[in-house]
Design a protein around this motif. Structure first.
Motif, PDB file in Angstrom:
ATOM      1  N   ARG A 898       0.794  -0.888   0.000  1.00 51.84           N
ATOM      2  CA  ARG A 898      -0.152  -0.068   0.179  1.00 51.84           C
ATOM      3  C   ARG A 898       1.173   1.176   0.021  1.00 51.84           C
ATOM      4  N   ILE A 899      -0.012   2.157  -0.747  1.00 48.48           N
ATOM      5  CA  ILE A 899       1.321   3.521  -1.451  1.00 48.48           C
ATOM      6  C   ILE A 899       0.272   4.387  -0.063  1.00 48.48           C
ATOM      7  N   SER A 900       0.789   5.633   0.134  1.00 50.69           N
ATOM      8  CA  SER A 900       0.196   6.236   0.701  1.00 50.69           C
ATOM      9  C   SER A 900      -0.366   8.174  -0.859  1.00 50.69           C
ATOM     10  N   ASP A 901      -0.466   9.045  -0.112  1.00 50.10           N
ATOM     11  CA  ASP A 901      -1.276   9.822  -1.018  1.00 50.10           C
ATOM     12  C   ASP A 901       0.055   9.939  -1.879  1.00 50.10           C
ATOM     13  N   ASP A 902       0.034  10.917  -3.023  1.00 42.89           N
ATOM     14  CA  ASP A 902       0.868  11.380  -3.824  1.00 42.89           C
ATOM     15  C   ASP A 902       0.752  12.577  -3.321  1.00 42.89           C
ATOM     16  N   PHE A 903       2.345  12.901  -2.706  1.00 46.35           N
ATOM     17  CA  PHE A 903       2.311  14.654  -3.264  1.00 46.35           C
ATOM     18  C   PHE A 903       3.622  15.307  -4.277  1.00 46.35           C
ATOM     19  N   THR A 904       2.764  15.920  -4.813  1.00 53.44           N
ATOM     20  CA  THR A 904       2.759  16.442  -5.910  1.00 53.44           C
ATOM     21  C   THR A 904       3.346  17.964  -6.065  1.00 53.44           C
ATOM     22  N   ASP A 905       3.227  18.528  -4.446  1.00 53.72           N
ATOM     23  CA  ASP A 905       3.534  19.885  -4.571  1.00 53.72           C
ATOM     24  C   ASP A 905       3.505  20.217  -2.868  1.00 53.72           C
ATOM     25  N   GLY A 906       5.527  20.008  -2.936  1.00 53.94           N
ATOM     26  CA  GLY A 906       5.280  19.761  -0.957  1.00 53.94           C
ATOM     27  C   GLY A 906       6.483  19.005  -0.680  1.00 53.94           C
ATOM     28  N   PHE A 907       6.367  19.035   0.546  1.00 54.33           N
ATOM     29  CA  PHE A 907       7.603  18.233   1.642  1.00 54.33           C
ATOM     30  C   PHE A 907       7.187  16.652   1.166  1.00 54.33           C
ATOM     31  N   GLY A 908       6.239  16.313   1.212  1.00 54.03           N
ATOM     32  CA  GLY A 908       6.338  15.110   1.368  1.00 54.03           C
ATOM     33  C   GLY A 908       5.469  14.366   2.809  1.00 54.03           C
ATOM     34  N   PRO A 909       5.816  13.904   3.519  1.00 52.20           N
ATOM     35  CA  PRO A 909       6.138  11.755   2.975  1.00 52.20           C
ATOM     36  C   PRO A 909       4.901  11.225   2.054  1.00 52.20           C
ATOM     37  N   GLU A 910       5.884  10.316   1.688  1.00 55.63           N
ATOM     38  CA  GLU A 910       5.123   9.348   1.181  1.00 55.63           C
ATOM     39  C   GLU A 910       5.461   8.214   1.462  1.00 55.63           C
ATOM     40  N   GLN A 911       5.202   7.183   1.887  1.00 56.73           N
ATOM     41  CA  GLN A 911       5.098   5.717   2.789  1.00 56.73           C
ATOM     42  C   GLN A 911       4.175   4.538   1.800  1.00 56.73           C
ATOM     43  N   PHE A 912       5.363   3.856   2.671  1.00 53.22           N
ATOM     44  CA  PHE A 912       5.056   2.184   1.579  1.00 53.22           C
ATOM     45  C   PHE A 912       4.171   0.779   2.964  1.00 53.22           C
ATOM     46  N   LEU A 913       3.430   0.322   2.528  1.00 49.15           N
ATOM     47  CA  LEU A 913       2.930  -0.410   3.788  1.00 49.15           C
ATOM     48  C   LEU A 913       2.549  -1.648   3.183  1.00 49.15           C
ATOM     49  N   LEU A 914       3.609  -3.396   3.671  1.00 49.40           N
ATOM     50  CA  LEU A 914       2.645  -4.754   3.452  1.00 49.40           C
ATOM     51  C   LEU A 914       2.637  -4.886   4.912  1.00 49.40           C
ATOM     52  N   LYS A 915       1.539  -5.829   5.527  1.00 48.34           N
ATOM     53  CA  LYS A 915       1.175  -6.341   6.392  1.00 48.34           C
ATOM     54  C   LYS A 915       2.393  -7.938   6.062  1.00 48.34           C
ATOM     55  N   LYS A 916       2.546  -8.085   5.435  1.00 45.18           N
ATOM     56  CA  LYS A 916       2.656  -9.768   5.227  1.00 45.18           C
ATOM     57  C   LYS A 916       3.631  -9.981   3.953  1.00 45.18           C
ATOM     58  N   ALA A 917       5.249  -9.885   4.088  1.00 42.36           N
ATOM     59  CA  ALA A 917       6.090 -10.090   3.610  1.00 42.36           C
ATOM     60  C   ALA A 917       6.439 -11.875   2.808  1.00 42.36           C
ATOM     61  N   ILE A 918       6.624 -11.801   1.404  1.00 43.46           N
ATOM     62  CA  ILE A 918       7.031 -13.433   1.269  1.00 43.46           C
ATOM     63  C   ILE A 918       8.334 -12.793   1.226  1.00 43.46           C
ATOM     64  N   ARG A 919       8.790 -14.679   0.424  1.00 45.91           N
ATOM     65  CA  ARG A 919      10.053 -14.789   0.637  1.00 45.91           C
ATOM     66  C   ARG A 919      10.336 -14.118  -0.750  1.00 45.91           C
ATOM     67  N   GLY A 920      11.532 -13.495  -1.270  1.00 47.67           N
ATOM     68  CA  GLY A 920      11.961 -12.973  -2.301  1.00 47.67           C
ATOM     69  C   GLY A 920      13.064 -10.867  -1.912  1.00 47.67           C
ATOM     70  N   LYS A 921      13.229 -11.003  -3.244  1.00 49.54           N
ATOM     71  CA  LYS A 921      13.864  -9.397  -3.230  1.00 49.54           C
ATOM     72  C   LYS A 921      12.382  -8.643  -3.313  1.00 49.54           C
ATOM     73  N   TYR A 922      12.730  -7.364  -2.430  1.00 47.69           N
ATOM     74  CA  TYR A 922      12.284  -6.102  -2.513  1.00 47.69           C
ATOM     75  C   TYR A 922      12.875  -5.253  -3.390  1.00 47.69           C
ATOM     76  N   GLN A 923      12.510  -4.192  -3.918  1.00 51.40           N
ATOM     77  CA  GLN A 923      13.402  -3.206  -4.240  1.00 51.40           C
ATOM     78  C   GLN A 923      13.157  -1.717  -3.704  1.00 51.40           C
ATOM     79  N   ILE A 924      13.537  -1.095  -3.652  1.00 45.40           N
ATOM     80  CA  ILE A 924      13.273   0.843  -3.167  1.00 45.40           C
ATOM     81  C   ILE A 924      13.873   1.771  -3.845  1.00 45.40           C
ATOM     82  N   LYS A 925      12.937   2.380  -5.304  1.00 47.05           N
ATOM     83  CA  LYS A 925      13.495   3.517  -5.828  1.00 47.05           C
ATOM     84  C   LYS A 925      12.376   4.650  -5.794  1.00 47.05           C
ATOM     85  N   THR A 926      12.990   5.756  -5.752  1.00 48.02           N
ATOM     86  CA  THR A 926      12.968   7.251  -6.215  1.00 48.02           C
ATOM     87  C   THR A 926      12.625   7.687  -7.194  1.00 48.02           C
TER      88      THR A 926
END
Length: 984
Positions: A898-926
């Motif tokens: 789940r990603i929070s609201d998109d901040f298009t004109d300010g300081f942010g922040p933006e947040q990602f949540l995942l309650k239950k992770a599965i095995r494997g690789k995750y990547q974070i990009k901006t």
């Protein structure tokens, strides 16, 4: 690509006016244009008209300067006017032309003025604002300077005149460039002797007696002043000059000035001297020639003096001990010459000093990394050799310890040395107060033989007895008679009374905020928390509940009465939105994943206004039914995963102190393991190559200092250098170097946020707390300021304060425009508020928090992306092991990301949540889309916090801080920058 509204070129105009009583070089207003964060002169913007009106009575003067600027370029420009003023001088008037008519500003709380200014600015209709920054420095922002257009600004300030050789002196710098239209008028009241023109701009400028006023004036076209304006007035020793003005039916303001000659100057022994030498980066700006000349004069004929020298920056270090005999201070001066100026200023690092002797403190009083917790038990003599200084703080240090403020801007070195070698002669107060109150200063050292005293008296006539002496022993009494014949007419002596009150209150700013604000608004004085603002339309005065100047008051009242505007919409908090957001978070958290849904990305171009529609959460029918876990099933869960698990429920805090809801634990077991790998995003700046070639860390530091000569005002240089040293495990040096950013600009929240991010990364949590508190003081109109400070409090183990501050972020009132900009921030705040409430439940009290906001939401993965600049759009992207990307165009994944609201004109922040992770690789990009402002801070600074097992009691945090810009070298073909990866 993103489509922005028509962008405005944000440039900065700087006007520097040095209004110092005694200076060696006169200076006319100088304008500089900000081009890509660098201040440069610009011949296309000129001072077309300058008019100055000077009024002097006794030892006080009021100056009004009106300046008209012409923009001869073909570009739209924005201005910033900055100027330092001498000690206890404050701006009490500001006006800006609106549609060709000068409009006076009105006093407003500083935070409200800034919030309103920025809110209206977002509508591309700009007001004017004048504010006070650290020290006695003032600045105003002016927009627009249209192509081939003019703007006019008017500033009024009041000052007490300095005394020199038995004369009062008024000084106004004028000599310099040619001005198309120039006028000057000066009026001197109530003096028998003709005022002496020490310097005058033109041969025809002479005083003539008109009634009880001496007047002089000139008006010229295409005029180049030959000299500045410098007027001297003879003083009569111990003969008070007094003015009174009615305050109300029962009381009067009074102002009296006395030139004091001590009856018998008392020489004191000079045997032990401690010198604190501020060698922070801003120390480079002090006049070291004057400082060293003062030391030479002080020790010229002295023998057997023990001197201990300390260097004060981010840390205080003892430099050495020196034995001075017959003025031989070569070793001391050599040590001063070898000082390295680097880092911020931290008075809290000054150690406990042994009693005895005197303390000379060479500094500007601007401590941005920490304050003195306890003053030394010896007389402190602050020595000021720069026009930018916090005089009120330094005067407090001296008066509290029995020392004296030494201002080398106004006192020659011989006079300064005499101040140290003689006991301070002091004003001890008024004898028999009775009907006298609010006397300022309450006590003070008599500097330069001149003293102004103000106060309030209940009846006239009355005779005051002013007492003076050494220490607490009265050596002299001077009677002052006050009567109604001394009336000041329309002269605003109450402003001088208020300025002296403020000077006494400002050293204890936190304790006196409300009183300072009240005085500022009542008397129209710019203070640390009171600004002057000009709005374009009466409708805006009504909308933001700001009383307008007198000429608009009738229209303002009519609008309010007709209620044509809904005033309540201008200011509101996030509480209602947070309650709705909590319902949504609960529903998401209790949903059973994975779910079947399309993972197709949005690839079509989108406009800014389309983003909320695209970012809508998955429809409710896609969500699964809630499944609960029985108490038996909970037995096998590790205790560390969710603290306080009790019979299938998360136990709440003590019922007497908390409203934390007992929540059913649904489908959550904290991931047993996982590893976060932060990507080291390195700068490719050329100046880093010589650093890599250094053979040792000391050699690397010397290389940094050498390179700094070409990058002194470039924030990215300090950012890169700090990270270079941190990468070499030189954390102390990294902190010193990044702290330089707070020395570059006064009260620059963007730079301070950058410093706070890196301090958090470096683990310097105590300094992170200092920096985020300052940003909150300056910008309480941003929920991000509360959040940053709250998280710093949490880093420092101050959990209750952190919880209260996060709740304050939701319950403070913000402007409509700010709430629109930051819509959705409540989701981030709710996660952090509940994290503290649950994890530290035995140590916090949640009884004052709305129960609807309290709910435990542990998750396996939480990522938060922060940035330091307003008007900036940066996006967070997270890709899971199924190669499904969660971002503004796909806000919920099949795994439950789940990603929070998109901040298009300010300081942010933006947040990602995942309650239950599965095995494997995750990547974070901006993904950086761009910013709509040019600042001295350089490119935006980003901080990503990556949490595993968030709010489980067994969490892991990684921090990534880097600077990003459109076209960054680290970005891939899609403009994305990989900042972290983790495996489960």
């Amino acid at each position: 690509m993103k489509m922005y509204p028509k962008q405005r070129c944000r440039l900065v105009l700087t006007l520097l006016v040095l209004l110092v009583a005694v200076v060696t070089r006169a200076q006319v207003p100088v304008m500089e244009i900000n081009e890509n964060g660098k201040y440069r002169s610009d011949q296309t913007v000129t001072l077309q008209q300058l008019s100055a009106d000077v009024k002097v009575v006794g030892n006080i003067a009021t100056t009004t300067m009106r300046m008209r600027f012409y923009n001869g370029s073909g570009r739209l420009k924005e201005g910033r006017l900055t100027f330092p003023l001498p000690e206890e001088v404050s701006v009490s008037g500001f006006a800006l032309d609106m549609n060709g008519v000068m409009r006076k500003a009105v006093p407003v709380e500083k935070e409200k003025a800034t919030a309103v200014f920025e809110s209206i600015e977002r509508r591309q209709v700009d007001p004017g604002i004048l504010e006070k920054t650290e020290g006695n420095n003032f600045r105003t922002r002016i927009y627009p300077l249209n192509p081939d257009g003019v703007r006019t600004v008017e500033i009024t300030y009041n000052q007490e005149l300095s005394s020199s050789n038995g004369q009062l002196v008024y000084y106004l710098p004028l000599a310099g460039k040619t001005i198309a239209s120039f006028s000057l008028s000066a009026s001197v009241y109530e003096t028998v002797a003709v005022p002496q023109l020490i310097e005058k701009p033109d041969g025809g400028f002479v005083f003539e007696k008109k009634g009880n006023v001496w007047k002089a004036s000139i008006s010229k076209s295409d005029f180049t002043p030959d000299q500045s304006l410098k007027i001297a007035f003879p003083q009569q020793v111990n003969a008070p000059r007094t003015l009174v003005k009615r305050k109300d039916a029962d009381s009067w303001y009074f102002l009296t000035n006395v030139q004091i000659i001590p009856p018998a100057p008392v020489v004191k022994p000079l045997q032990q001297v401690t010198i604190l030498w501020d060698n922070s980066l801003s120390g480079r700006k002090r006049d070291h020639k004057k400082e060293k000349a003062f030391l030479e004069k002080l020790f010229a004929t002295k023998s057997n003096i023990n001197v201990t020298l300390y260097a004060v920056a981010t840390a205080t270090k003892k430099v050495g001990d020196y034995a001075v005999s017959n003025g031989a201070i070569g070793g001391l001066l050599k040590a001063v010459d070898e000082m390295i100026y680097d880092g911020a200023t931290d008075y809290s690092s000054i150690p406990a000093l042994p009693p005895g002797g005197d303390l000379l403190f060479f500094t500007d009083g601007l401590s941005n990394f920490g304050e003195w917790s306890q003053l030394p038990s010896k007389p402190v003599y602050p020595v000021v050799a720069t026009p930018v200084a916090n005089y009120s703080k330094l005067r407090y240090y001296s008066s509290s310890t029995g020392g004296q403020l030494i201002d080398l801007n106004q006192t020659d070195v011989a006079g300064a040395a005499a101040q140290v070698m003689h006991k301070p002669y002091r004003f001890l107060g008024v004898k028999y107060l009775y009907d006298i109150s609010n006397v300022n200063p309450a006590t003070a050292a008599v500097s330069g033989g001149n003293l102004m005293i103000t106060g309030i008296v209940r009846k006239l006539p009355v005779t005051l007895t002013l007492q003076f002496g050494y220490g607490n022993k009265v050596a002299q009494e001077i009677p002052v008679t006050l009567d109604a014949q001394q009336t000041a007419g329309d002269w605003a002596i109450e402003t001088f009374w208020a300025q002296q009150q403020l000077a006494a209150l400002e050293p204890f700013y936190d304790q006196n905020k409300e009183t300072i604000s009240r005085l500022g608004k009542e008397f129209g004085i710019v203070t640390p928390n009171t600004s002057l603002i000009v709005l374009e339309s009466v409708a805006d005065y009504v909308k933001y509940k700001i009383a307008p100047p007198a000429e608009l008051l009738q229209e303002y009242k009519a609008l309010v009465k007709r209620r044509q505007l809904n005033q309540e919409e201008a200011w509101d908090n996030y509480l209602a939105a947070a309650k709705e957001r909590m319902k949504d978070l609960k529903e998401w958290w209790h949903t059973n994943y994975p779910i079947k849904r399309s993972t197709k990305k949005i690839t079509e171009p989108r406009r800014m206004e389309d983003r909320e529609v695209m970012a809508a959460p998955a429809p409710a029918q896609e969500r699964s039914n809630i499944q609960t876990i029985s108490g038996e099933e909970l037995k096998d869960l590790p205790d560390a995963n969710i603290p306080g698990l009790l019979q299938g429920r998360v136990a709440g805090v003590n019922a007497a102190t908390s409203q934390m809801e007992e929540t059913v634990v649904v489908g959550y077991r904290a991931a047993p393991k996982g590893k976060v790998t932060a990507i080291d995003i390195k700068s490719d700046a050329e100046y880093l190559k010589p650093m890599d070639a250094a053979v040792s860390m000391d050699a690397a530091y010397r290389t940094y200092l050498r390179l700094r000569e070409n990058y002194q005002t470039t924030p990215s240089f300090y950012f890169d250098m700090a990270n270079w040293f941190y990468g070499k495990r030189e954390t102390g040096r990294a902190i010193d170097i990044i702290s330089n950013l707070v020395e570059l600009e006064l009260e620059d929240a963007v730079l301070y946020k950058t410093v706070a991010y890196l301090l958090k990364k470096y683990g310097a949590y105590d300094k992170e707390l200092v920096i985020t508190k300052k940003v909150l003081d300056w910008r309480p109109m941003d929920p991000q300021s509360y959040r940053d400070y709250a998280l710093a409090l949490q880093d420092n183990g101050k959990y209750q304060q952190a919880l209260d501050t996060l709740y304050a972020a939701l319950t403070q009132s913000y402007t409509e425009e700010a709430r629109t900009r930051d819509q959705g921030i409540e989701e981030v705040l709710l996660m952090e508020l509940n994290h503290i409430a649950s994890r530290y439940n035995a140590r916090v009290n949640t009884s004052k928090i709305d129960k609807a906001l309290l709910y435990r939401l542990p998750v396996d993965i939480r990522v938060v992306l922060n940035w330091n600049m307003d008007h900036t759009d940066i996006d967070l992207h997270v890709t899971d092991p199924k190669n499904e990307e969660c971002y503004y165009g796909s806000r919920e994944t099949s795994l439950g990301g789940r990603i929070s609201d998109d901040f298009t004109d300010g300081f942010g922040p933006e947040q990602f949540l995942l309650k239950k992770a599965i095995r494997g690789k995750y990547q974070i990009k901006t993904n950086f889309f761009g910013e709509r402002q040019v600042t001295v801070a350089g490119p935006p600074t980003l901080m990503a916090e990556v949490f595993l097992r968030y709010a489980s009691g067994n969490e892991e945090r990684k921090i990534v801080v880097f600077q990003d810009a459109k076209g960054s070298r680290a970005a891939n073909a899609d403009g994305q920058v990989l900042i972290a990866a983790f495996d489960f």
